[in-house]
Design a protein around this motif. Sequence first.
Motif, short mmCIF file in Angstrom:
data_model
loop_
_atom_site.label_atom_id
_atom_site.label_comp_id
_atom_site.label_asym_id
_atom_site.label_seq_id
_atom_site.Cartn_x
_atom_site.Cartn_y
_atom_site.Cartn_z
N VAL A 9 0.84 -1.19 0.00
CA VAL A 9 0.00 0.00 0.00
C VAL A 9 0.88 1.24 0.00
O VAL A 9 1.66 1.46 0.93
N GLY A 10 0.76 2.06 -1.06
CA GLY A 10 1.65 3.22 -1.25
C GLY A 10 2.78 2.80 -2.17
O GLY A 10 3.50 1.84 -1.87
N SER A 11 2.90 3.50 -3.33
CA SER A 11 3.88 3.04 -4.33
C SER A 11 5.02 4.03 -4.51
O SER A 11 5.54 4.19 -5.61
N ILE A 14 9.66 3.57 -1.10
CA ILE A 14 9.76 2.38 -0.24
C ILE A 14 8.79 1.29 -0.70
O ILE A 14 9.16 0.12 -0.77
N TYR A 32 -1.19 -0.87 -4.38
CA TYR A 32 -2.29 0.12 -4.44
C TYR A 32 -1.75 1.48 -4.02
O TYR A 32 -0.95 1.59 -3.08
N ASP A 35 -2.98 7.61 -5.75
CA ASP A 35 -2.65 8.38 -6.95
C ASP A 35 -2.28 7.40 -8.08
O ASP A 35 -1.17 6.87 -8.09
N LYS A 99 -1.59 7.53 8.66
CA LYS A 99 -1.35 6.09 8.86
C LYS A 99 -2.53 5.46 9.61
O LYS A 99 -2.98 4.38 9.27
N THR A 120 6.72 2.50 8.78
CA THR A 120 7.01 3.77 9.47
C THR A 120 8.43 3.86 10.03
O THR A 120 8.95 2.90 10.58
#
Length: 311
Positions: A9-11, A14, A32, A35, A99, A120
């Motif tokens: 999650v988050g591309s 990292i 996913y 944006d 988060k 994190t």
Amino acid sequence: LKTEIVGVVGSGLIGRSWAMLFAAAGYQVRIYDTDPSRMCHALEEIKLQLRDLDKRGLLRGELTADEQFSRISTAATLEECVKDSFYIQENVPEDAELKKKVHAELDKYIRSNSILASSTSAILPSIISEGLAHRNRFIVVHPTNPPFYAPMVELCSAPWTDPEVMEITRALMKEIGQQPVTINKETDGFVLNRLQYAILGEGWRLIRDNVISVEDFDIVMKHGLGRRYAFMGPFETAYLNSEGWKVYSERYADMIYRIQRSFGEPEKMVGPTLDKIQGECEKMVPMEKLQDRRQWRDRRLTALAKLINDM
Ligand code: NAD
């Protein structure tokens, strides 16, 4: 090839690295991002990086670059990304409220036996996971940047995390070629950043007090301590330098204590010392050359990774 799915999650920087690490180990990866343009960009970047690693003989695992790339797909929704994943790695920006919001949503879709991990750098696991129904499945898995060349990952549970989550995550990290360490208690900054800030703090005071220049301080690290720290930690180094820790303590404990007591108070990094450090850094590397220097750093990291892998 594995049938298990990992959700990423988050591309950003990292998230992309995690996708590559899991794909190299044969997992199916679903990325996913809120944006969609960042997700497309991430896939293009991963393709380029895999080809480049292949060219340099640095590809991980048994699969070809194309096979690794084909393991990675994008998901249209968060639910699609995580509902069938046995392990989810969250990599959204470092903001506690964001988060918490993202994990509250993840909480709705994950299976009760999945693992929910966050990359994190400094938010404590209990802060992110406190209100989750699946808070017993949450763990912090903090990578080092760049994760491909610096494989250490810090694992930190919340007080309510199932013990098996730590065990499974440790084994998974080893399986994909990372080097996990367990942080036994929630601690601000975990360990890597505490160490990094201890070094920067002492460097700041020595530079402020005109004991040493920025350039020479960096030489102490890169051509002094850093040479051995690339493959041997400070505790083993001291252990080897004397006949064990008892002898080391008899010889040096008084001196170390005296010097440690002279370290001085921490200071916020602002004001004239900041200008001095920025000025000296600009002389070493002009700001317009930062990108060239980053590429040089990555080439050196690659060479070092090769050397250490061969040890
Ligand atoms: P980044 O800004 O490069 O990427 C963050 C990505 O998250 C972006 O693509 C953004 O579009 C996406 N995003 C934002 N909100 C989202 C949401 N609600 N759902 C899904 N995606 C969303 O950030 P990064 O450098 O990759 O850092 C990610 C995490 O990793 C942070 O917690 C950071 O502290 C940690 N981390 C970073 C480093 C580093 O050196 N960059 C090292 C270790 C850990």
